[in-house]
Design a protein around this motif. Structure first.
Motif, PDB file in Angstrom:
ATOM      1  N   LYS A 165      20.858 -51.445 -29.916  1.00  0.00           N
ATOM      2  CA  LYS A 165      20.197 -50.502 -29.014  1.00  0.00           C
ATOM      3  C   LYS A 165      21.011 -49.202 -28.890  1.00  0.00           C
ATOM      4  CE  LYS A 165      17.652 -50.967 -24.843  1.00  0.00           C
ATOM      5  NZ  LYS A 165      17.595 -51.610 -23.549  1.00  0.00           N
ATOM      6  N   ALA A 166      22.305 -49.351 -28.700  1.00  0.00           N
ATOM      7  CA  ALA A 166      23.170 -48.172 -28.543  1.00  0.00           C
ATOM      8  C   ALA A 166      23.207 -47.353 -29.842  1.00  0.00           C
ATOM      9  CB  ALA A 166      24.578 -48.607 -28.158  1.00  0.00           C
ATOM     10  N   ILE A 167      23.234 -48.038 -30.968  1.00  0.00           N
ATOM     11  CA  ILE A 167      23.280 -47.323 -32.261  1.00  0.00           C
ATOM     12  C   ILE A 167      21.950 -46.599 -32.503  1.00  0.00           C
ATOM     13  CG2 ILE A 167      23.566 -47.556 -34.774  1.00  0.00           C
ATOM     14  CD1 ILE A 167      25.455 -49.951 -34.190  1.00  0.00           C
ATOM     15  N   ALA A 168      20.858 -47.270 -32.141  1.00  0.00           N
ATOM     16  CA  ALA A 168      19.536 -46.654 -32.313  1.00  0.00           C
ATOM     17  C   ALA A 168      19.427 -45.398 -31.454  1.00  0.00           C
ATOM     18  CB  ALA A 168      18.450 -47.656 -31.935  1.00  0.00           C
ATOM     19  N   THR A 169      19.910 -45.465 -30.226  1.00  0.00           N
ATOM     20  CA  THR A 169      19.860 -44.304 -29.329  1.00  0.00           C
ATOM     21  C   THR A 169      20.723 -43.177 -29.893  1.00  0.00           C
ATOM     22  OG1 THR A 169      19.626 -45.826 -27.497  1.00  0.00           O
ATOM     23  CG2 THR A 169      20.258 -43.574 -26.925  1.00  0.00           C
ATOM     24  N   LEU A 170      21.889 -43.544 -30.381  1.00  0.00           N
ATOM     25  CA  LEU A 170      22.799 -42.544 -30.948  1.00  0.00           C
ATOM     26  C   LEU A 170      22.151 -41.853 -32.165  1.00  0.00           C
ATOM     27  CD1 LEU A 170      25.777 -41.598 -30.484  1.00  0.00           C
ATOM     28  CD2 LEU A 170      26.435 -43.169 -32.315  1.00  0.00           C
ATOM     29  N   ALA A 171      21.450 -42.643 -32.982  1.00  0.00           N
ATOM     30  CA  ALA A 171      20.826 -42.087 -34.194  1.00  0.00           C
ATOM     31  C   ALA A 171      19.830 -40.985 -33.847  1.00  0.00           C
ATOM     32  CB  ALA A 171      20.139 -43.196 -34.978  1.00  0.00           C
ATOM     33  N   ARG A 172      19.144 -41.166 -32.705  1.00  0.00           N
ATOM     34  CA  ARG A 172      18.117 -40.191 -32.315  1.00  0.00           C
ATOM     35  C   ARG A 172      18.699 -38.817 -32.020  1.00  0.00           C
ATOM     36  NH1 ARG A 172      16.132 -44.103 -28.435  1.00  0.00           N
ATOM     37  NH2 ARG A 172      15.527 -45.729 -29.875  1.00  0.00           N
ATOM     38  N   SER A 173      19.966 -38.784 -31.605  1.00  0.00           N
ATOM     39  CA  SER A 173      20.557 -37.479 -31.263  1.00  0.00           C
ATOM     40  C   SER A 173      21.609 -37.056 -32.295  1.00  0.00           C
ATOM     41  CB  SER A 173      21.187 -37.552 -29.868  1.00  0.00           C
ATOM     42  OG  SER A 173      22.180 -38.553 -29.877  1.00  0.00           O
ATOM     43  N   THR A 174      21.475 -37.573 -33.511  1.00  0.00           N
ATOM     44  CA  THR A 174      22.475 -37.261 -34.539  1.00  0.00           C
ATOM     45  C   THR A 174      21.865 -36.404 -35.640  1.00  0.00           C
ATOM     46  OG1 THR A 174      23.634 -39.311 -34.086  1.00  0.00           O
ATOM     47  CG2 THR A 174      24.055 -38.313 -36.236  1.00  0.00           C
ATOM     48  N   LYS A 175      22.612 -35.378 -36.038  1.00  0.00           N
ATOM     49  CA  LYS A 175      22.110 -34.516 -37.110  1.00  0.00           C
ATOM     50  C   LYS A 175      23.061 -34.636 -38.305  1.00  0.00           C
ATOM     51  CE  LYS A 175      19.444 -31.359 -38.793  1.00  0.00           C
ATOM     52  NZ  LYS A 175      18.295 -31.954 -39.446  1.00  0.00           N
ATOM     53  N   ILE A 176      22.535 -35.127 -39.404  1.00  0.00           N
ATOM     54  CA  ILE A 176      23.352 -35.253 -40.615  1.00  0.00           C
ATOM     55  C   ILE A 176      22.785 -34.344 -41.694  1.00  0.00           C
ATOM     56  CG2 ILE A 176      24.046 -36.839 -42.468  1.00  0.00           C
ATOM     57  CD1 ILE A 176      23.959 -39.017 -40.135  1.00  0.00           C
ATOM     58  N   ARG A 177      23.657 -33.533 -42.274  1.00  0.00           N
ATOM     59  CA  ARG A 177      23.178 -32.599 -43.314  1.00  0.00           C
ATOM     60  C   ARG A 177      24.045 -32.707 -44.546  1.00  0.00           C
ATOM     61  NH1 ARG A 177      23.822 -27.024 -41.989  1.00  0.00           N
ATOM     62  NH2 ARG A 177      22.685 -26.588 -43.889  1.00  0.00           N
ATOM     63  N   LEU A 178      23.417 -32.599 -45.721  1.00  0.00           N
ATOM     64  CA  LEU A 178      24.168 -32.514 -46.963  1.00  0.00           C
ATOM     65  C   LEU A 178      24.129 -31.042 -47.359  1.00  0.00           C
ATOM     66  CD1 LEU A 178      22.851 -35.630 -48.928  1.00  0.00           C
ATOM     67  CD2 LEU A 178      24.844 -35.459 -47.471  1.00  0.00           C
ATOM     68  N   VAL A 179      25.294 -30.444 -47.460  1.00  0.00           N
ATOM     69  CA  VAL A 179      25.357 -28.998 -47.721  1.00  0.00           C
ATOM     70  C   VAL A 179      25.836 -28.772 -49.152  1.00  0.00           C
ATOM     71  CG1 VAL A 179      26.139 -26.845 -46.657  1.00  0.00           C
ATOM     72  CG2 VAL A 179      26.337 -28.972 -45.383  1.00  0.00           C
ATOM     73  N   PRO A 180      24.994 -28.154 -49.985  1.00  0.00           N
ATOM     74  CA  PRO A 180      25.423 -27.931 -51.369  1.00  0.00           C
ATOM     75  C   PRO A 180      26.710 -27.088 -51.433  1.00  0.00           C
ATOM     76  CG  PRO A 180      23.099 -27.445 -51.104  1.00  0.00           C
ATOM     77  CD  PRO A 180      23.650 -27.651 -49.724  1.00  0.00           C
ATOM     78  N   ARG A 181      27.634 -27.536 -52.277  1.00  0.00           N
ATOM     79  CA  ARG A 181      28.879 -26.806 -52.537  1.00  0.00           C
ATOM     80  C   ARG A 181      29.046 -26.750 -54.031  1.00  0.00           C
ATOM     81  NH1 ARG A 181      33.248 -29.940 -49.036  1.00  0.00           N
ATOM     82  NH2 ARG A 181      32.608 -29.273 -46.958  1.00  0.00           N
TER      83      ARG A 181
END
Ligand code: DC
Length: 223
Positions: free
Chosen positions: A56-72
């Protein structure tokens, strides 16, 4: 010209990342390492001190998490809520926790949504466990990369040695098998070959041969 979606799935340390990156480079496509996204989410869970069983805690955390792959240049960086975590997601601690985090439905929903958005215009090589089965079931080309487990452990050991980390091949092999078992037996989007995927056994292939095989298949699709 048609812009393909290429899906590369397979077990841990089967050579997906190196191959996907080079294939993307040859075709001038974007490379998306979806495992890096699950690793970034896992890093956040660990850093927050959340119990891996606390779905439950991980699911809630996932909702407010932004993950980006930035080309380099020639590669990509991983950003977790705006902070660069490219190096920190590769630690043994993250590796051993990532399967538990990636089995959670809400985590997968977030990641899959992001991956579909990145791939919607094609010209992309995505690698992971469920790309050809779930993320892009209509991908133009699906590859399922395999290699025998001893060879995979040996490759991982070599990679680590290059970074100055000594690792026992036997121990690495044990960890790889454990992670594959967890990834392949989870109830949501398990690691499995899509029906129409081409199996590529890389045990006795060089990286160049692997890349050439996929690029050739991609060019056939482009004809
Ligand atoms: O590719 P990798 O070893 O960095 O992936 C880390 C973990 O992330 C893997 O053990 C399972 C999970 N994963 C997943 O569940 N789905 C994906 N598409 C990619 C990775």
């Amino acid at each position: 010209m048609k812009q393909l979606i290429i899906a590369i799935d397979g077990p841990a340390a089967s050579g997906k990342s190196t191959t996907a990156k080079l294939v993307a480079g040859r075709l001038q496509y974007l490379h998306v390492d979806t495992g890096a996204m699950y690793r970034a989410m896992t890093l956040k869970v660990i850093e927050r001190g959340i119990d891996l069983k606390d779905v439950k805690a991980i699911a809630t955390l996932a909702r407010s998490t932004k993950i980006r792959l930035v080309p380099r240049e020639g590669s990509f960086g991983v950003e977790l809520d705006g902070t660069d975590v490219t190096e920190r997601i590769r630690t043994p601690k993250v590796t051993s926790a990532v399967s538990a985090v990636s089995m959670i439905a809400e985590v997968r929903q977030r990641m899959v949504q992001e991956q579909r958005a990145m791939g919607k215009n094609g010209a992309i090589v995505l690698e992971g466990r469920d790309i050809g089965t779930v993320v892009f079931p209509d991908a133009d080309l699906k590859i399922f990369m395999v290699a025998n487990q001893r060879e995979r452990a040996a490759r991982r050991s070599k990679e680590m040695a290059a970074k100055g980390i000594a690792a026992e091949i036997d121990q690495l092999e044990k960890e790889i098998v454990e992670r594959d078992t967890k990834d392949a037996t989870r109830s949501i989007s398990p690691l499995t070959k899509a029906q129409n995927a081409i199996v590529l056994d890389t045990t006795d292939l060089t990286i160049e041969e692997q890349v050439e095989f996929i690029v050739k298949k991609a060019k056939e699709k482009l004809k």
